[in-house]
Write an enzyme that holds these catalytic residues in place. Structure first.
Site, PDB file in Angstrom:
ATOM      1  N   GLN A  91      30.667  40.437  38.327  1.00  0.00           N
ATOM      2  CA  GLN A  91      31.763  40.319  37.347  1.00  0.00           C
ATOM      3  C   GLN A  91      32.651  41.556  37.425  1.00  0.00           C
ATOM      4  O   GLN A  91      32.160  42.689  37.407  1.00  0.00           O
ATOM      5  CB  GLN A  91      31.187  40.176  35.927  1.00  0.00           C
ATOM      6  CG  GLN A  91      32.256  39.893  34.880  1.00  0.00           C
ATOM      7  CD  GLN A  91      31.676  39.582  33.503  1.00  0.00           C
ATOM      8  OE1 GLN A  91      30.462  39.649  33.292  1.00  0.00           O
ATOM      9  NE2 GLN A  91      32.546  39.239  32.570  1.00  0.00           N
ATOM     10  N   HIS A 102      35.107  34.068  32.047  1.00  0.00           N
ATOM     11  CA  HIS A 102      35.929  33.132  32.817  1.00  0.00           C
ATOM     12  C   HIS A 102      35.050  32.266  33.694  1.00  0.00           C
ATOM     13  O   HIS A 102      34.063  32.736  34.256  1.00  0.00           O
ATOM     14  CB  HIS A 102      36.969  33.876  33.669  1.00  0.00           C
ATOM     15  CG  HIS A 102      36.419  35.011  34.468  1.00  0.00           C
ATOM     16  ND1 HIS A 102      36.101  36.229  33.923  1.00  0.00           N
ATOM     17  CD2 HIS A 102      36.113  35.114  35.785  1.00  0.00           C
ATOM     18  CE1 HIS A 102      35.627  37.034  34.868  1.00  0.00           C
ATOM     19  NE2 HIS A 102      35.616  36.381  36.005  1.00  0.00           N
ATOM     20  N   ILE A 124      44.576  35.132  41.294  1.00  0.00           N
ATOM     21  CA  ILE A 124      45.560  35.905  42.067  1.00  0.00           C
ATOM     22  C   ILE A 124      45.077  36.180  43.494  1.00  0.00           C
ATOM     23  O   ILE A 124      45.892  36.434  44.397  1.00  0.00           O
ATOM     24  CB  ILE A 124      45.871  37.229  41.331  1.00  0.00           C
ATOM     25  CG1 ILE A 124      47.236  37.777  41.712  1.00  0.00           C
ATOM     26  CG2 ILE A 124      44.774  38.264  41.537  1.00  0.00           C
ATOM     27  CD1 ILE A 124      47.686  38.921  40.811  1.00  0.00           C
ATOM     28  N   ASN A 149      30.440  34.536  37.060  1.00  0.00           N
ATOM     29  CA  ASN A 149      29.833  35.810  37.432  1.00  0.00           C
ATOM     30  C   ASN A 149      29.545  36.599  36.155  1.00  0.00           C
ATOM     31  O   ASN A 149      30.399  36.683  35.268  1.00  0.00           O
ATOM     32  CB  ASN A 149      30.773  36.597  38.338  1.00  0.00           C
ATOM     33  CG  ASN A 149      30.974  35.911  39.674  1.00  0.00           C
ATOM     34  OD1 ASN A 149      30.064  35.295  40.213  1.00  0.00           O
ATOM     35  ND2 ASN A 149      32.183  35.996  40.215  1.00  0.00           N
TER      36      ASN A 149
HETATM   37  P1  AMP Z   1      35.033  38.037  38.490  1.00  0.00           P
HETATM   38  O1  AMP Z   1      34.777  38.828  39.739  1.00  0.00           O
HETATM   39  O2  AMP Z   1      34.126  36.852  38.334  1.00  0.00           O
HETATM   40  O3  AMP Z   1      35.070  38.926  37.258  1.00  0.00           O
HETATM   41  O4  AMP Z   1      36.444  37.376  38.671  1.00  0.00           O
HETATM   42  C1  AMP Z   1      37.644  37.983  38.306  1.00  0.00           C
HETATM   43  C2  AMP Z   1      38.717  37.188  38.999  1.00  0.00           C
HETATM   44  O5  AMP Z   1      39.949  37.488  38.397  1.00  0.00           O
HETATM   45  C3  AMP Z   1      38.855  37.510  40.489  1.00  0.00           C
HETATM   46  O6  AMP Z   1      38.672  36.308  41.250  1.00  0.00           O
HETATM   47  C4  AMP Z   1      40.280  38.052  40.609  1.00  0.00           C
HETATM   48  O7  AMP Z   1      40.920  37.670  41.801  1.00  0.00           O
HETATM   49  C5  AMP Z   1      40.942  37.449  39.386  1.00  0.00           C
HETATM   50  N1  AMP Z   1      42.073  38.195  38.885  1.00  0.00           N
HETATM   51  C6  AMP Z   1      42.165  39.524  38.658  1.00  0.00           C
HETATM   52  N2  AMP Z   1      43.370  39.853  38.170  1.00  0.00           N
HETATM   53  C7  AMP Z   1      44.060  38.687  38.062  1.00  0.00           C
HETATM   54  C8  AMP Z   1      45.388  38.343  37.629  1.00  0.00           C
HETATM   55  N3  AMP Z   1      46.251  39.283  37.175  1.00  0.00           N
HETATM   56  N4  AMP Z   1      45.769  37.054  37.684  1.00  0.00           N
HETATM   57  C9  AMP Z   1      44.917  36.107  38.134  1.00  0.00           C
HETATM   58  N5  AMP Z   1      43.652  36.350  38.533  1.00  0.00           N
HETATM   59  C10 AMP Z   1      43.237  37.628  38.514  1.00  0.00           C
END
Ligand code: AMP
Ligand code: ZN
Length: 118
Positions: free
Chosen positions: A98, A104, A35, A91
């Site tokens: 994270q 992910h 997102i 992460n």
């Molecule tokens: P991390 O910081 O590695 O935990 O990554 C989490 C990722 O999830 C970040 O890059 C966010 O931009 C992404 N994210 C959070 N909420 C959503 C959502 N609703 N749809 C798609 N991506 C998301």
């Protein structure tokens, strides 16, 4: 899904309770556009099974983790990222940056990426 964690954002995305832009889905993994993209192409691929982070995976998850990476390769290829290169990121925990505690794999590409990370 039986192992869904009630409060997990990505479990809710898998369940369709929160919308997402799907890239790929099968019984085991789900891929969707981040997102808040950190690169021109930024896709997340996740196991449908709730695993808090990569260190939560056990031997029981060996095939699942292998599949996650191999499906990521297919997505990277389909997205045209293989020729110029790209990056996978997992992460992990607080210092790892994270923010969502459902495992992910980030697939990042479409520009030259800096190293080392900030
Ligand atoms: P991390 O910081 O590695 O935990 O990554 C989490 C990722 O999830 C970040 O890059 C966010 O931009 C992404 N994210 C959070 N909420 C959503 C959502 N609703 N749809 C798609 N991506 C998301
Ligand atoms: Zn989850």
């Amino acid at each position: 899904m039986s192992d869904m964690t009630d409060d997990c954002l990505f479990c809710k995305i898998i369940a369709g309770e929160i919308p997402s832009n799907k890239v790929y889905s099968d019984d085991d993994v789900y891929a969707f556009y981040d997102i808040n993209p950190a690169a021109p192409q930024h896709i997340l691929i996740i196991p449908k099974k709730h695993l808090t982070d990569i260190t939560s995976a056990t031997n029981e998850d060996q095939a699942l983790i292998g599949k996650l990476l191999l499906k990521a390769n297919e997505i990277a290829r389909e997205q045209g990222l293989v020729e110029n290169g790209f990056r996978y990121v997992i992460n992990t925990g607080k210092d790892g940056g994270q923010t969502v505690y459902h495992l992910h794999l980030h697939i990042l590409g479409g520009r030259a990426l800096n190293w080392p990370p900030g």
